[in-house]
Design a protein around this motif. Structure first.
Motif, short mmCIF file in Angstrom:
data_model
loop_
_atom_site.label_atom_id
_atom_site.label_comp_id
_atom_site.label_asym_id
_atom_site.label_seq_id
_atom_site.Cartn_x
_atom_site.Cartn_y
_atom_site.Cartn_z
N UNK A 175 -8.56 33.82 -10.87
CA UNK A 175 -9.09 32.70 -10.06
C UNK A 175 -10.51 33.01 -9.60
N UNK A 176 -10.75 34.27 -9.18
CA UNK A 176 -12.11 34.64 -8.75
C UNK A 176 -13.11 34.46 -9.89
N UNK A 177 -12.67 34.81 -11.10
CA UNK A 177 -13.57 34.76 -12.26
C UNK A 177 -13.59 33.40 -12.95
N UNK A 178 -12.77 32.48 -12.47
CA UNK A 178 -12.66 31.18 -13.14
C UNK A 178 -13.96 30.37 -12.99
N UNK A 179 -14.60 29.98 -14.11
CA UNK A 179 -15.83 29.19 -14.01
C UNK A 179 -15.57 27.69 -13.90
N UNK A 180 -14.31 27.31 -14.00
CA UNK A 180 -13.97 25.90 -13.97
C UNK A 180 -13.44 25.47 -15.32
N UNK A 181 -13.09 24.27 -15.52
CA UNK A 181 -13.18 23.17 -14.55
C UNK A 181 -12.03 23.18 -13.55
N UNK A 238 -13.89 30.39 -5.95
CA UNK A 238 -13.86 29.66 -7.22
C UNK A 238 -14.31 28.21 -7.03
N UNK A 239 -13.82 27.58 -5.96
CA UNK A 239 -14.23 26.19 -5.71
C UNK A 239 -15.72 26.09 -5.45
N UNK A 240 -16.27 27.09 -4.73
CA UNK A 240 -17.71 27.10 -4.48
C UNK A 240 -18.47 27.22 -5.79
N UNK A 241 -17.99 28.11 -6.66
CA UNK A 241 -18.63 28.27 -7.98
C UNK A 241 -18.55 26.99 -8.80
N UNK A 242 -17.38 26.38 -8.81
CA UNK A 242 -17.19 25.13 -9.57
C UNK A 242 -18.08 24.02 -9.00
N UNK A 243 -18.11 23.94 -7.65
CA UNK A 243 -18.95 22.91 -7.03
C UNK A 243 -20.42 23.10 -7.40
N UNK A 276 -1.59 36.56 -0.24
CA UNK A 276 -1.87 35.17 0.14
C UNK A 276 -3.29 35.02 0.68
N UNK A 277 -3.72 35.98 1.51
CA UNK A 277 -5.09 35.94 2.02
C UNK A 277 -6.10 36.06 0.89
N UNK A 278 -5.84 37.01 -0.03
CA UNK A 278 -6.74 37.18 -1.17
C UNK A 278 -6.75 35.93 -2.05
N UNK A 279 -5.61 35.29 -2.15
CA UNK A 279 -5.50 34.06 -2.95
C UNK A 279 -6.37 32.94 -2.36
N UNK A 280 -6.28 32.79 -1.02
CA UNK A 280 -7.10 31.75 -0.36
C UNK A 280 -8.59 32.03 -0.55
N UNK A 281 -8.98 33.31 -0.38
CA UNK A 281 -10.40 33.66 -0.54
C UNK A 281 -10.86 33.43 -1.98
N UNK A 282 -10.00 33.78 -2.94
CA UNK A 282 -10.35 33.58 -4.34
C UNK A 282 -10.52 32.10 -4.66
N UNK A 283 -9.67 31.27 -4.05
CA UNK A 283 -9.78 29.83 -4.26
C UNK A 283 -11.08 29.28 -3.68
N UNK A 284 -11.42 29.77 -2.48
CA UNK A 284 -12.67 29.32 -1.87
C UNK A 284 -13.87 29.70 -2.73
#
Length: 230
Positions: free
Chosen positions: A30-36, A102-107, A92-100
């Motif tokens: 998830x951290x490395x996910x470039x999208x979409x 990744x979403x920032x990168x995608x945005x 779970x904490x790491x998951x939330x941070x990874x999502x944030x």
């Protein structure tokens, strides 16, 4: 864990460790996910599924702790359970941070793509606008030329109409003069007819008087010859 743990406890612990490692790997993806966004959604679905399985195995491990006969075994299993619960919360904490992240990168990626598309669209739009302006100018020029031709035709028609009106006016004036001349002629003829009628009446009177005188003379002569002594 002590060697006295039974096989079920060992299997459960191994599955918990397996799910924990799988979750950590997915979080890194998830951290490395470039999208979409669809790719991120797919990874999060897998993480949720792993978390559900992990919680179930932790609950199984907790239940096994309660079923242990020896206090030491129960305490060891409970300690393992608490450790796994903390690890789950950490994941779970790491998951939330990874999502944030990744979403920032995608945005940011989508923003850059939108800017690039906007610039490309602006370029195409300017090109289309220029072409539209050229087409509009051509259409306007053609419309103006068409209007000019229509106005020229209208002017020519107006000239023809004015010429026709002028000719008609002259014809009306000439006809009016002819009517005036005919009126004078008719008036003069009427006078002549009246004069002729009066002269005819006079001639009739003169003829009547002449006849009367003639017959009176004849009667006088006859009277003198037939009755000389009267």
């Amino acid at each position: 864990m002590a060697s006295s743990y039974d096989v079920h406890v060992r299997i459960c612990s191994q599955e918990i460790i397996k799910y924990d490692l799988e979750i950590k790997a997915l979080i890194q993806d998830i951290r490395d996910c470039p999208g979409p966004q669809s790719a991120l959604f797919n990874l999060n679905s897998q993480v949720k599924e792993k978390f559900i399985k992990l919680r179930l195995r932790i609950q199984d491990l907790e239940q096994m702790a309660k079923e242990q006969d020896r206090e030491s075994d129960r305490m060891d299993i409970q300690a393992e359970t608490e450790s796994q619960r903390r690890q789950l919360l950490s994941n779970q904490t790491a998951w939330r941070k990874a999502n944030l992240a990744c979403k920032l990168t995608i945005d940011n990626t989508e923003k850059d793509e939108l800017l690039q598309r906007g610039e490309a669209y602006g370029t195409r739009q300017r090109k289309v606008t220029k072409e539209s302006l050229v087409d509009s100018s051509s259409h306007i020029t053609e419309s103006l030329m068409s209007i000019s031709r229509m106005m020229a035709e209208q002017v020519n028609q107006s000239k023809d109409t004015i010429s026709t009106l002028a000719t008609s006016s002259r014809t009306v004036l000439e006809t009016n003069e002819e009517f005036k001349s005919m009126t004078g002629t008719i008036h003069f003829g009427r006078k002549l007819i009246l004069k002729y009628n009066r002269r005819e009446l006079t001639d009739k009177l003169l003829i009547f008087l002449a006849l009367a005188l003639f017959f009176a003379t004849v009667l006088y002569i006859l009277k003198k010859r037939i009755f000389p002594f009267i």
